[in-house]
Design an enzyme around this catalytic site. Structure first.
Site, PDB file in Angstrom:
ATOM      1  N   GLY A  67      34.956 -40.536  35.489  1.00  0.00           N
ATOM      2  CA  GLY A  67      33.896 -39.900  34.711  1.00  0.00           C
ATOM      3  C   GLY A  67      32.609 -39.826  35.500  1.00  0.00           C
ATOM      4  O   GLY A  67      32.611 -39.808  36.735  1.00  0.00           O
ATOM      5  N   SER A  68      31.507 -39.794  34.799  1.00  0.00           N
ATOM      6  CA  SER A  68      30.204 -39.574  35.423  1.00  0.00           C
ATOM      7  C   SER A  68      29.718 -40.817  36.162  1.00  0.00           C
ATOM      8  O   SER A  68      30.097 -41.947  35.832  1.00  0.00           O
ATOM      9  CB  SER A  68      29.171 -39.196  34.358  1.00  0.00           C
ATOM     10  OG  SER A  68      28.848 -40.324  33.555  1.00  0.00           O
ATOM     11  N   ALA A  69      28.840 -40.592  37.143  1.00  0.00           N
ATOM     12  CA  ALA A  69      28.250 -41.708  37.884  1.00  0.00           C
ATOM     13  C   ALA A  69      27.421 -42.591  36.954  1.00  0.00           C
ATOM     14  O   ALA A  69      27.422 -43.817  37.094  1.00  0.00           O
ATOM     15  CB  ALA A  69      27.387 -41.175  39.030  1.00  0.00           C
TER      16      ALA A  69
ATOM     17  N   GLU B 214      36.069 -43.877  39.633  1.00  0.00           N
ATOM     18  CA  GLU B 214      36.248 -42.550  40.227  1.00  0.00           C
ATOM     19  C   GLU B 214      35.204 -41.641  39.575  1.00  0.00           C
ATOM     20  O   GLU B 214      35.353 -41.227  38.429  1.00  0.00           O
ATOM     21  CB  GLU B 214      37.674 -42.060  39.940  1.00  0.00           C
ATOM     22  CG  GLU B 214      38.038 -40.756  40.587  1.00  0.00           C
ATOM     23  CD  GLU B 214      39.433 -40.308  40.161  1.00  0.00           C
ATOM     24  OE1 GLU B 214      39.569 -39.128  39.807  1.00  0.00           O
ATOM     25  OE2 GLU B 214      40.353 -41.143  40.148  1.00  0.00           O
TER      26      GLU B 214
ATOM     27  N   ALA C 292      27.884 -43.318  33.771  1.00  0.00           N
ATOM     28  CA  ALA C 292      28.752 -44.237  33.029  1.00  0.00           C
ATOM     29  C   ALA C 292      29.396 -45.257  33.972  1.00  0.00           C
ATOM     30  O   ALA C 292      29.527 -46.436  33.632  1.00  0.00           O
ATOM     31  CB  ALA C 292      29.825 -43.456  32.279  1.00  0.00           C
ATOM     32  N   GLY C 293      29.791 -44.813  35.168  1.00  0.00           N
ATOM     33  CA  GLY C 293      30.419 -45.721  36.122  1.00  0.00           C
ATOM     34  C   GLY C 293      29.482 -46.828  36.572  1.00  0.00           C
ATOM     35  O   GLY C 293      29.883 -47.998  36.685  1.00  0.00           O
TER      36      GLY C 293
ATOM     37  N   CYS D 150      35.092 -32.898  39.607  1.00  0.00           N
ATOM     38  CA  CYS D 150      34.238 -33.828  40.359  1.00  0.00           C
ATOM     39  C   CYS D 150      34.168 -33.431  41.824  1.00  0.00           C
ATOM     40  O   CYS D 150      33.210 -33.778  42.518  1.00  0.00           O
ATOM     41  CB  CYS D 150      34.723 -35.260  40.196  1.00  0.00           C
ATOM     42  SG  CYS D 150      36.467 -35.487  40.522  1.00  0.00           S
TER      43      CYS D 150
END
Length: 470
Positions: A207-209, A230, A211-212, A264
């Site tokens: 997902g998004s940076a 990822e 959230a990561g 992505c």
């Protein structure tokens, strides 16, 4: 919407597609913990046979599955079919990867004993999936995790729960033991609960940076929990001297606008050597104008469907306007023909004159163009990002590509190929804000099992030769 119900809407029509109750995370983790020991104790050959049956179940429902992905994610039906094929093919690739990446070793040992290296599963894995590839990307975590002997709690994106449900249905229909794979329906709160739960041994996230990074921060004090992130990219596509301008334009379109830019690995920044700029733009703009944007089920099929929802479309529109306001020159304006539906036509904007270009992932059909004088300045501009997922060079000599490859910071580096469309038979991941050095795809086996070193004898044998009193 009732507080206990999640509803999924079709992006192309706005109509309700699916609804379901939110899951009880505590109960799901409890069931998973009870299911894990017997699954981990299964012989590897049994687990491999089970995941092969999963592929057969998906194959049986391939047309139905592709239609659901097209309707729920908004991607054209032709593309949804390629995603279902990827789900099926992932099984054999993962079996081969597990054998190669986690093979057993016998080592020499003293006193006629044995020494060995084997691998063990972590336990209960939480898989948090994205909406852009709602079946293929979570499946790329789930199948390797199952082969290794883990059990899985799969929370699909709250924007694509129906696809997640069908994937789990196929897994259950294959005969997997009860609760080895469970669907967790919910939004960010359920995701956060899974990440933080002490009964979860690993978090596999796509997902998004943003959230990561939040997941990474939450688990910073818990080094015992495996985390594979990822995330996205602000991916560069550098074009230097090439006689194949039309081909270059086609590669740019494929890189930037496939899946409506919701990949992505999509090209976000087109970095162009000044000497080829005019000729390239003269080929790129007319080709991009020809791209058909339409309903995923239209005939003839469109190149692009809608983005995931109207909120996303509005954010992308705002971002495009902000780039123009900051000094960008719109070469092809981003347009939303119907304000009530999230269809966007591709937008191309020259941001060479923007003083501080925002280093962010604009997850949609927006391509920024930046002019540079030569290869080295192009490489420097390509590296002007905190992300590091994918990068491509178009044109140049083998020596130019060698220079590009050696100096670009990314996990996927291509020459005269698009930035997207990575092979499942290779590792998939990046550095910086794109990942945490736990690449997925072929290397997913690495984070689904941990190595165990053993020295072994059938009877105890030991003596102490030094430092003993007479």
């Amino acid at each position: 919407m009732a507080n206990d119900t999640l509803i999924s809407y079709e992006p192309a029509t706005g109509e309700e597609l699916w609804r379901g109750a939110y899951s009880d995370v505590e109960a799901a983790v409890s069931l998973a913990r009870r299911a894990w020991p017997s699954w981990a104790a299964q012989p590897l050959t049994n687990r491999i046979e089970m995941v092969r049956r999963v592929a057969n179940q998906v194959r049986k429902r391939a047309d139905e599955f592709a239609l659901l992905i097209a309707r729920e994610a908004g991607k054209p039906l032709w593309e949804a079919r390629t995603e279902v094929d990827a789900v099926i093919n992932k099984v054999e690739i993962s079996i081969n990867a597990y054998a190669e990446r986690t093979g057993k070793k016998k080592l020499d040992s003293a006193l006629q004993g044995t020494a060995a290296v084997r691998h063990k599963p972590h336990g209960v894995m939480a898989v948090l999936g994205p909406y852009n590839f709602p079946a293929h990307l979570p499946n790329g975590h789930i199948i390797p995790a199952l082969i290794a002997g883990n059990v899985v709690l799969f929370k699909p994106s709250e924007k694509t729960p129906a696809t997640g449900e069908m994937l789990v249905e196929c897994m259950k229909a294959s005969g997997l033991p009860e609760n080895v794979v469970q669907l967790v329906v919910g939004g960010p709160d359920e995701g956060k609960a899974l990440v933080a739960h002490p009964g979860v041994d690993g978090v596999l996230f796509t997902g998004s940076a943003q959230a990561g990074v939040a997941i990474n921060r939450k688990l910073a004090a818990n080094p015992g929990k495996i985390v594979a992130l990822e995330m996205g990219g602000n991916n560069p596509l550098l074009v230097i001297d090439t006689p194949k301008i039309e081909d270059a334009a086609a590669l740019i379109v494929q890189s930037a606008f496939t899946t409506a830019g919701q990949r992505c690995t999509a090209a976000r920044r087109l970095i162009v050597k000044e000497s080829v700029y005019d000729e390239l733009v003269s080929a790129l703009i007319p080709l991009t104008r020809k791209l058909m944007v339409g309903n995923p089920l239209d005939d003839p099929p469109p190149f692009m469907g809608p983005v995931i929802d109207t909120q996303t479309a509005a954010q992308l529109n705002d971002s495009f306007v902000a780039l123009v306001t900051a000094g960008g020159k719109a070469l092809l304006p981003l347009r939303q023909p119907d304000a009530d539906k999230p269809f966007l036509t591709p937008g191309i904007i020259d941001t060479s004159a923007v003083p501080e270009r925002p280093d962010m992932e604009l997850f949609g059909p927006i391509l920024q163009v930046i002019q540079v004088p030569d290869l080295d300045s192009g490489i420097a501009e390509a590296n002007n990002t905190r992300f590091g997922l994918s990068a491509s060079l178009i044109g140049g000599t083998p020596e130019d590509y060698g220079r590009f490859w050696a100096n670009i910071r990314a996990g996927i580096i291509n020459w005269n190929r698009p930035t997207n469309g990575a092979s499942s038979a290779a590792p998939f991941g990046g550095i910086g804000l794109s990942g945490n050095h736990r690449p997925a795809a072929y290397y997913a086996a690495d984070y689904c099992a941990y190595p165990v070193a053993s020295t072994e004898m059938d009877q105890p044998r030991a003596s102490i030769a030094v430092g003993i009193k007479e």
